[in-house]
Scaffold this motif. Structure first.
Motif, PDB file in Angstrom:
ATOM      1  N   UNK A 302       0.844  -1.195   0.000  1.00  0.00           N
ATOM      2  CA  UNK A 302       0.000   0.000   0.000  1.00  0.00           C
ATOM      3  C   UNK A 302       0.880   1.246   0.000  1.00  0.00           C
ATOM      4  N   UNK A 303       0.284   2.384  -0.331  1.00  0.00           N
ATOM      5  CA  UNK A 303       1.008   3.650  -0.386  1.00  0.00           C
ATOM      6  C   UNK A 303       1.014   4.314   0.979  1.00  0.00           C
ATOM      7  N   UNK A 304       2.178   4.812   1.390  1.00  0.00           N
ATOM      8  CA  UNK A 304       2.304   5.484   2.686  1.00  0.00           C
ATOM      9  C   UNK A 304       2.342   7.008   2.560  1.00  0.00           C
ATOM     10  N   UNK A 305       1.729   7.575   1.534  1.00  0.00           N
ATOM     11  CA  UNK A 305       1.748   9.022   1.340  1.00  0.00           C
ATOM     12  C   UNK A 305       0.729   9.705   2.242  1.00  0.00           C
ATOM     13  N   UNK A 306       1.208  10.641   3.073  1.00  0.00           N
ATOM     14  CA  UNK A 306       0.324  11.365   3.972  1.00  0.00           C
ATOM     15  C   UNK A 306      -0.383  12.519   3.293  1.00  0.00           C
ATOM     16  N   UNK A 307      -1.242  13.187   4.049  1.00  0.00           N
ATOM     17  CA  UNK A 307      -2.055  14.260   3.497  1.00  0.00           C
ATOM     18  C   UNK A 307      -1.275  15.488   3.096  1.00  0.00           C
ATOM     19  N   UNK A 308      -0.070  15.663   3.640  1.00  0.00           N
ATOM     20  CA  UNK A 308       0.763  16.811   3.300  1.00  0.00           C
ATOM     21  C   UNK A 308       1.976  16.394   2.470  1.00  0.00           C
TER      22      UNK A 308
END
Length: 370
Positions: A302-308
Motif C-alpha cells: 500500500x502507499x504510505x503518502x500522507x495528506x501533506x
C-alpha cells in the motif's frame, strides 16, 4: 385531575440523580498558555485566541468548524496550537514571540472552568453478574469521533461478549475510573478513545489498576491522536506515538503478516491476510519499547503518502501488539477505522482471542515491562 396525579406519581418515582461535583483536577488546569497548549484551550480563552490570531495573520479565526469547535468531541482537543500554525502556513518567525506572549497571559478561574468542562466526575452504577468475566467498554471521546467505526466496534464487542459469556457494561463517563469501581473489572476496552478524557485522580486510578494486574484493550483511534497530554498512556502503556495515516488514498488494501504465531491473540490467524482499512504509522516501532508484536503491515502492498505529502513508511510496521505493564496486560490494534473491519473474520478472531488473553483466559508469552 387523574392525568395530573399520574404525572406527579411518575415524577416522584423517577430515580434521583445527584449531580457530580465540578471537575477541579483536569490535567492542564493550571498550565501556562503556549504554542504547545491544546488548540481547544487557546480557543476557549478570548485573550489567548486574540494573541494567536494576530500573530497568525487571522488564520486562526478562519479555521473550518471541523478544527475550531470548542464543544467535545472536537479535533481542537487533539491538536496543539503549534501543529495548527504549521498546518495553516503561519509565519514561523513569528511563533517564538507568540509563545512568549502566550506564556505571559494569566490563567484565570474562567480558564480553569473552561479547561475542565470536558471532563466529568459522574459515577455510573453497574449491574455486574457474578461468575463471569467483567469487562468495561469505555466510550468517552473528547477528540475525533468517527461514528460508523465507533458504532461498529461497540456492536462487535457486545457480540463477542454474548458469544464468550463475558459480562460487558458500557460507559462514556470518566467518573467510572475509581479504584473501587475498576477493581470489579477484568479488563477495560477503550473504544476508539480520542482526546484527553481522564482527570488526574482518574488517571492515577487507571494506572494503578493496570500496574496491579488489570488489563487494557484498545482499538484504532485509542492510539491515533496527533498530540497526547498523558505521557504514561502514550509512552508506557501504548509504547508508540501516532504520526499519521495515508490520505492518497486514505483507505487501502494491505497485507498483514502475523509476527508472533505463539501469542494467544494469533491462535486462529493465518500467516498472512489482506484487508482494507486506514493504516496508522507511528514515530517508532513499539517493538523498541518491549512490545510483543502480533501483526505487522507489509508496506510494499500500500502507499504510505500522507495528506501533506509526507512519507509514513516505518520499515518495521507493527499494527497490533501486546505487553505487560507492571502486573497488568495491554493489547492494542491499530486496525478499525472502517466499520466493515469489525465484521472481518480474521480481525474479529484476533480481538476476541486478545480479550481472552487480557482477562487471563490464556497464557502469555510476553515478558514483564515495568
Amino acid at each position: 385531575m387523574l392525568s395530573w396525579t399520574l404525572a406527579a406519581l411518575a415524577v416522584a418515582a423517577a430515580p434521583v440523580t445527584v449531580a457530580a461535583a465540578p471537575v477541579a483536577d483536569c490535567p492542564l488546569r493550571d498550565a501556562a498558555f503556549s504554542l504547545d497548549s491544546p488548540l481547544i484551550d487557546v480557543l476557549l480563552s478570548p485573550s489567548a485566541k486574540a494573541a494567536a490570531d494576530q500573530a497568525m495573520s487571522g488564520k486562526l479565526s478562519s479555521l473550518p468548524p471541523f478544527f475550531a469547535r470548542t464543544d467535545a468531541p472536537t479535533f481542537s482537543a487533539i491538536l496543539t496550537l503549534r501543529q495548527v500554525a504549521m498546518m495553516v502556513g503561519a509565519d514561523a518567525k513569528a511563533l517564538p514571540a507568540l509563545d512568549t506572549k502566550l506564556r505571559s497571559l494569566p490563567v484565570t478561574e474562567a480558564d480553569h472552568i473552561a479547561r475542565c468542562a470536558r471532563y466529568d466526575n459522574d459515577r455510573p452504577q453497574f449491574d455486574l453478574q457474578p461468575g463471569k468475566p467483567h469487562i468495561l467498554l469505555f466510550e468517552k471521546i473528547n477528540g475525533f469521533k468517527d461514528e460508523p467505526g465507533f458504532n461498529a466496534a461497540h456492536a462487535a464487542f457486545i457480540a463477542m461478549a454474548a458469544r464468550k459469556g463475558w459480562n460487558i457494561v458500557t460507559t462514556n463517563r470518566g467518573g467510572a475510573f475509581t479504584p473501587e469501581n475498576l477493581s470489579h473489572f477484568d479488563a477495560v476496552v477503550w473504544n476508539n478513545i480520542s482526546g484527553d478524557v481522564l482527570t488526574l485522580a482518574q488517571r492515577k486510578a487507571f494506572r494503578d489498576y493496570i500496574e496491579k494486574g488489570g488489563a487494557y484493550i484498545g482499538v484504532h483511534g485509542s492510539a491515533g491522536d496527533p498530540s497526547y497530554f498523558w505521557d504514561w498512556y502514550a509512552d508506557t502503556l501504548l509504547g508508540a506515538r501516532f504520526v499519521g495515516h495515508p490520505m492518497q488514498p486514505q483507505f487501502q488494501e494491505a497485507r498483514i503478516f502475523v509476527d508472533d504465531k505463539t501469542h494467544p491473540a494469533a491462535a486462529r490467524l493465518p500467516a498472512t491476510w489482506t484487508m482494507k482499512d486506514e493504516w496508522y504509522s507511528f514515530a517508532a516501532s513499539p517493538r523498541l519499547t518491549g512490545a510483543d508484536v502480533i501483526a505487522r503491515l507489509d508496506e510494499s502492498t500500500y502507499s504510505q503518502n500522507g495528506g501533506f505529502g509526507e512519507k509514513l513508511s516505518m520499515g518495521d510496521h507493527p499494527i497490533a501488539w501486546s505487553r505487560h505493564v507492571g502486573k497488568g496486560r495491554m493489547f492494542y490494534s491499530a486496525i478499525g477505522h472502517l466499520p466493515q473491519s469489525y465484521s472481518e473474520a480474521h480481525y474479529v478472531a484476533m480481538l476476541e482471542d486478545a480479550a481472552d488473553w487480557a482477562i487471563g483466559k490464556s497464557a502469555s508469552p510476553t515478558t514483564a515491562h515495568e
